[in-house]
Design an enzyme around this catalytic site. Sequence first.
Site, PDB file in Angstrom:
ATOM      1  N   GLY A 121      -8.330  -7.604   4.533  1.00 45.08           N
ATOM      2  CA  GLY A 121      -9.066  -7.620   5.779  1.00 45.08           C
ATOM      3  C   GLY A 121      -8.282  -8.029   7.008  1.00 45.08           C
ATOM      4  N   MET A 142      -5.688  -6.493   8.761  1.00 44.53           N
ATOM      5  CA  MET A 142      -5.440  -5.490   9.780  1.00 44.53           C
ATOM      6  C   MET A 142      -6.251  -4.248   9.442  1.00 44.53           C
ATOM      7  SD  MET A 142      -1.436  -6.382  10.084  1.00 44.53           S
ATOM      8  CE  MET A 142      -1.289  -7.043   8.437  1.00 44.53           C
ATOM      9  N   ARG A 175       9.940 -48.342 -16.046  1.00 47.18           N
ATOM     10  CA  ARG A 175      10.695 -48.673 -14.837  1.00 47.18           C
ATOM     11  C   ARG A 175      10.529 -50.149 -14.518  1.00 47.18           C
ATOM     12  NH1 ARG A 175       9.211 -45.782  -9.281  1.00 47.18           N
ATOM     13  NH2 ARG A 175       7.378 -47.113  -9.455  1.00 47.18           N
ATOM     14  N   CYS A 215      10.507 -37.588 -12.038  1.00 44.74           N
ATOM     15  CA  CYS A 215       9.245 -38.298 -12.257  1.00 44.74           C
ATOM     16  C   CYS A 215       8.398 -38.373 -10.995  1.00 44.74           C
ATOM     17  CB  CYS A 215       9.494 -39.685 -12.824  1.00 44.74           C
ATOM     18  SG  CYS A 215      10.427 -40.747 -11.722  1.00 44.74           S
ATOM     19  N   ARG A 222      -3.376  -0.980  -6.560  1.00 49.17           N
ATOM     20  CA  ARG A 222      -2.468  -2.123  -6.631  1.00 49.17           C
ATOM     21  C   ARG A 222      -2.816  -2.898  -7.887  1.00 49.17           C
ATOM     22  NH1 ARG A 222      -5.552  -4.604  -1.567  1.00 49.17           N
ATOM     23  NH2 ARG A 222      -7.546  -4.582  -2.594  1.00 49.17           N
ATOM     24  N   TYR A 276      13.777 -32.595 -18.404  1.00 48.93           N
ATOM     25  CA  TYR A 276      12.328 -32.735 -18.485  1.00 48.93           C
ATOM     26  C   TYR A 276      11.721 -32.955 -17.112  1.00 48.93           C
ATOM     27  CZ  TYR A 276      12.939 -37.802 -17.939  1.00 48.93           C
ATOM     28  OH  TYR A 276      13.257 -39.041 -17.452  1.00 48.93           O
ATOM     29  N   HIS A 296     -15.904  -8.263   0.723  1.00 51.89           N
ATOM     30  CA  HIS A 296     -14.895  -9.119   1.345  1.00 51.89           C
ATOM     31  C   HIS A 296     -14.973 -10.549   0.800  1.00 51.89           C
ATOM     32  CE1 HIS A 296     -13.416 -11.829   4.551  1.00 51.89           C
ATOM     33  NE2 HIS A 296     -12.469 -10.917   4.668  1.00 51.89           N
ATOM     34  N   SER A 329      16.710 -40.222 -13.636  1.00 52.91           N
ATOM     35  CA  SER A 329      15.392 -39.645 -13.382  1.00 52.91           C
ATOM     36  C   SER A 329      15.246 -39.541 -11.869  1.00 52.91           C
ATOM     37  CB  SER A 329      14.301 -40.533 -13.985  1.00 52.91           C
ATOM     38  OG  SER A 329      13.045 -40.008 -13.621  1.00 52.91           O
ATOM     39  N   LYS A 348       0.829  -1.203   0.000  1.00 48.96           N
ATOM     40  CA  LYS A 348       0.000   0.000   0.000  1.00 48.96           C
ATOM     41  C   LYS A 348       0.861   1.250   0.000  1.00 48.96           C
ATOM     42  CE  LYS A 348      -3.796  -0.493   2.432  1.00 48.96           C
ATOM     43  NZ  LYS A 348      -4.486  -0.687   3.724  1.00 48.96           N
ATOM     44  N   ARG A 379      -3.306   3.124   8.589  1.00 48.13           N
ATOM     45  CA  ARG A 379      -3.624   1.950   7.765  1.00 48.13           C
ATOM     46  C   ARG A 379      -2.440   1.000   7.731  1.00 48.13           C
ATOM     47  NH1 ARG A 379      -4.653   4.794   2.082  1.00 48.13           N
ATOM     48  NH2 ARG A 379      -5.974   2.963   1.695  1.00 48.13           N
ATOM     49  N   THR A 410      11.586 -37.907  -6.753  1.00 47.50           N
ATOM     50  CA  THR A 410      11.652 -36.985  -5.614  1.00 47.50           C
ATOM     51  C   THR A 410      10.696 -37.361  -4.485  1.00 47.50           C
ATOM     52  OG1 THR A 410      10.233 -35.508  -6.866  1.00 47.50           O
ATOM     53  CG2 THR A 410      12.577 -35.016  -6.848  1.00 47.50           C
ATOM     54  N   ASN A 411       9.739 -38.255  -4.743  1.00 47.59           N
ATOM     55  CA  ASN A 411       8.922 -38.740  -3.615  1.00 47.59           C
ATOM     56  C   ASN A 411       9.770 -39.540  -2.649  1.00 47.59           C
ATOM     57  OD1 ASN A 411       6.404 -37.719  -4.079  1.00 47.59           O
ATOM     58  ND2 ASN A 411       5.747 -39.458  -5.324  1.00 47.59           N
ATOM     59  N   ASP A 412      10.399 -40.582  -3.193  1.00 45.85           N
ATOM     60  CA  ASP A 412      11.242 -41.403  -2.328  1.00 45.85           C
ATOM     61  C   ASP A 412      12.435 -40.609  -1.813  1.00 45.85           C
ATOM     62  OD1 ASP A 412      10.334 -44.007  -1.741  1.00 45.85           O
ATOM     63  OD2 ASP A 412      10.415 -44.469  -3.879  1.00 45.85           O
TER      64      ASP A 412
HETATM   65  P1  ADP Z   1      -7.776  -2.110   3.390  1.00 42.56           P
HETATM   66  O1  ADP Z   1      -6.352  -2.491   3.412  1.00 42.56           O
HETATM   67  O2  ADP Z   1      -8.653  -3.023   4.154  1.00 42.56           O
HETATM   68  O3  ADP Z   1      -8.242  -1.822   2.001  1.00 42.56           O
HETATM   69  P2  ADP Z   1      -7.515   0.704   3.767  1.00 42.56           P
HETATM   70  O4  ADP Z   1      -6.367   1.181   4.563  1.00 42.56           O
HETATM   71  O5  ADP Z   1      -7.368   0.817   2.322  1.00 42.56           O
HETATM   72  O6  ADP Z   1      -7.888  -0.760   4.215  1.00 42.56           O
HETATM   73  O7  ADP Z   1      -8.720   1.578   4.297  1.00 42.56           O
HETATM   74  C1  ADP Z   1     -10.030   1.191   4.513  1.00 42.56           C
HETATM   75  C2  ADP Z   1     -10.946   2.190   3.834  1.00 42.56           C
HETATM   76  O8  ADP Z   1     -10.715   3.501   4.310  1.00 42.56           O
HETATM   77  C3  ADP Z   1     -10.749   2.247   2.341  1.00 42.56           C
HETATM   78  O9  ADP Z   1     -11.981   2.395   1.724  1.00 42.56           O
HETATM   79  C4  ADP Z   1      -9.909   3.450   2.157  1.00 42.56           C
HETATM   80  O10 ADP Z   1     -10.067   3.999   0.894  1.00 42.56           O
HETATM   81  C5  ADP Z   1     -10.422   4.365   3.269  1.00 42.56           C
HETATM   82  N1  ADP Z   1      -9.419   5.327   3.697  1.00 42.56           N
HETATM   83  C6  ADP Z   1      -8.200   5.063   4.165  1.00 42.56           C
HETATM   84  N2  ADP Z   1      -7.511   6.181   4.436  1.00 42.56           N
HETATM   85  C7  ADP Z   1      -8.327   7.194   4.136  1.00 42.56           C
HETATM   86  C8  ADP Z   1      -8.197   8.626   4.187  1.00 42.56           C
HETATM   87  N3  ADP Z   1      -7.065   9.199   4.589  1.00 42.56           N
HETATM   88  N4  ADP Z   1      -9.238   9.369   3.802  1.00 42.56           N
HETATM   89  C9  ADP Z   1     -10.396   8.771   3.396  1.00 42.56           C
HETATM   90  N5  ADP Z   1     -10.585   7.444   3.322  1.00 42.56           N
HETATM   91  C10 ADP Z   1      -9.563   6.666   3.691  1.00 42.56           C
HETATM   92 MG    MG Z   2      10.495 -44.666  -5.864  1.00 44.50          MG
HETATM   93 MG    MG Z   3      -7.866  -0.490   0.831  1.00 43.55          MG
END
Ligand code: ADP
Ligand code: MG
Ligand code: MG
Length: 902
Positions: A100, A102, A635, A855, A335, A875, A451, A787, A22, A91, A790-792
């Site tokens: 989801g 952290m 074999r 193999c 991303r 191979y 989610h 050959s 991020k 964040r 890799t199992n054995d």
């Molecule tokens: P996640 O990793 O779960 O996507 P984010 O850190 O992206 O969490 O944030 C959760 C939500 O909060 C997202 O919708 C993000 O766009 C929003 N958000 C994060 N920082 C800000 C900010 N500074 N202003 C407005 N919205 C924010």
């Molecule tokens: Mg064998």
């Molecule tokens: Mg986000």
Amino acid sequence: MTTYVYRFSDGDKDQKDLLGGKGANLAEMTRLGLPVPPGFTITTEACRAYMRDGRLPAELRVEVTLAVREIEDTLGRRLGDFHEPLLVSVRSGAKFSMPGMMETVLNIGLNDASVKGLTEFSGDERFAYDSYRRLIQMFGKTVLGIDGELFAHALDEKKRTVGAATDVDLLAQHLRELVEEYKEIVRRESGREFPQHPREQLDMAIEAVFGSWNTDRARLYRRRERIPNDLGTAVNVVSMVFGNLGETSGTGVCFTRDPSTGHSGVYGDYLPNAQGEDVVAGIRNTLQLAELELLDPTSYAELRQAMRRLETHYRDLCDIEFTVERGKLWLLQTRVGKRTAAAAFRIATELADEHLITMDEAISRCTGAQLGQLLFPRFDPDAERVLLTRAMPASPGAAVGEIVLDNAQALERTAAGARVVLVRRETNPDDLQGMIAADGVLTARGGKTSHAAVVARGMGKCAVVGADELLVDHAAGEVRVAGRTLRAGDVIALDGRTGEVFLGDVPVVDSPVMVYIADGLEAGLAAAEDDETRSLLVAVDRVLTHADEVRRMRVRANADTAEDARRARARGAEGIGLCRTEHQFLGDRKRYLERLVLADGDEERAAALADLLPLQRADFVGLLEAMDGLPTTIRLLDPPLHEFLPDLTDLAVRVAVAEATGGADPHDVQLLAAVRHMHEQNPMLGLRGVRLGLKLPGLFALQVRAIAEATVELRRAGRDPQPEIMVPLVGSVRELQIVREEALGVLAEVGAASGVRLDDVPIGCMIELPRAALTAHRIAEEADFFSFGTNDLTQTTWGFSRDDVEGAFFAQYLENGVLTISPFETLDADGVGALVEAGVTGGRATKPGLKTGVCGEHGGDPESIHFFHDVGLDYVSCSPFRVPVARLEAGRAAASREDATA
Ligand code: ADP
Ligand code: MG
Ligand code: MG
């Protein structure tokens, strides 16, 4: 001194190790001049220091102060100010996106005083108190660890008592009251006041993000995704922008291409007057992104431009989080987006057509695992089906299973061997365990970016979301739909491609990609039901064709019968890497071997062998005919002896009972003596492979003769059989030498008698014992090829037997990190891999250019294939079903190495 804090203007997208995904991408967008709110990233190094010392590094506090002041000066607003307060979000963001895991805390900096400042500055009291209650809610849950339900419940209660349909219908006064109730919850649940000091809020939130790296949930996810535990997470502190400032504001998520089909266009969800997670949490129904054009054409146009800019810059599908604050667009995250398997192939080839990437890059973006998903069977459209509902297809696949409504049910039923479908109103990170256990996920709420959808796509698991006709009553343990009431345990079927949900079990058929793989592009196109599918087949074909062009390694299949061989060949196998002849001795033919083992003297043995010869010859004729023109490694007999003999206990009981009641069958008595004599404590380490061949004279010679005669027969018929004779479980060069001499003798004899040349039949061995790998330079003197079994080799290197240990303690070993994945699934590169490498090096020191292959099952495992490419194997051989996957991965391995050196 270490720098723990990077301004967004200091970093770039290649610093994911230090800044997390991020943070690195926020920095990149800032560098591109896109509208990102000012902010900074605290590095993963600070997190590692925190994990080491158990507290935040002292310098970090100072660096944070400097960075915050810089933002304050840039924006002319201060944290905690009575008039124009600066608010920030905190964040998490690790190197790999962990959906989801952290949770973010928004609106940090609000307190009883600055909320008034925010009112004044925005001219909107409702907004100010909405922001404050969100802060207490998120902070309470994420930082103070208070049960989030308590806040959600208080909010629902408030809506109910004042008669508000949704959260936006609450008035300022209601929200003010709610803030007081929330503060009371904090007091009651945590035994402390909600922290009023903005800096304390900030520091606590930062520390909580670091702490959250080690929650059970995060660990579980990392284990599953094989993300190392010591990476740590970065923390992003971002000045707030507000999507909840009335109807001209809003928040949304978009993709530069459709993540489920790969087609370019406008894809995303938008929610007016909302903040943060509202859009993915399914609290209100979202608008489609295209509707933003009507609401706010300027922001929409700017967003479209940013989308194009990002896709061009990353040269890939981007997923973007944005917020519009009173008509001004802000980008909050981007991303390279997750995508379905079908989308991966379409996007890669389309980007190649647009000349944004090369075909080498295109194949590097389609994984063997994704191809594997496309090969999954799908529901038979002609079968009788009872449709329950149709909703949003969020992640493809076909899942049939019992309904489970929570983690506990999911784990309990899968532990009992059941297949399950997790059904929930919506999912959140707490449902991860259940999602992992389930074959499919069905939710009543949420869109393509919810989610459930995002996580299921990441796991390659079938998901149908937003089924609003579905009433999920968690309390009653019931699901009501289409006039029926279903309960946990009832079977349903999900079609992740169409979004259909059926009642009961639905039969499955080959996927169109499977038809293409087995019967070719023409056949696949003819069988495809729509343009969508046809475009996918063309994309897959282009990617596979390119992989075939660039790969260095050949791909063979493990096949024991002519039929398997034909199937493998149709899927692109370029030979047989392993034909296990023991499979030809099962069933009825067992008794021939029994006779051989019991033979009293040379004559009896010769007679037993003579009876076997025609059977074996016929086996090989069939196999070699199916593989005409392609190398076919056969074999010699390998399995432990006890597999051919009756069970000692059974036989002993039978003889004892018979003796007590008047005399046992003499054959049984003789057999029992032999079985006793040959009984092994540890058959896997006993009389098997070459040892059995040397112990039972004539057995290997018989097999070689059968191969030789089959070859003669086919060559005479104008065919081109290419047998390769392989000796199993060799540990010493002398073992191989003895077998080889005998085999050469047989080949010469059959060759001379028939007048057909047989001196070109290679004789090689398996390398599946550490001693063989370590003495490979000696063994190569007698071997035409190696050959790696890799199992054995894994069993003998680790000193454990797969059958015994996998169930016994692997779960624990994965839990405590001794293993990150089963070494039987993915080659243990450090240990077993080192022996493979030593074997290749040793063998080629004696015979430069010695042909080497693998193999074991690893021959079809993507990561292992890359390893085999790197150590220079010629191979890989895998099960016929994995052949297309291996072709693609071998191509990717070759293409990515070239990238690296270019
Ligand atoms: P996640 O990793 O779960 O996507 P984010 O850190 O992206 O969490 O944030 C959760 C939500 O909060 C997202 O919708 C993000 O766009 C929003 N958000 C994060 N920082 C800000 C900010 N500074 N202003 C407005 N919205 C924010
Ligand atoms: Mg064998
Ligand atoms: Mg986000």
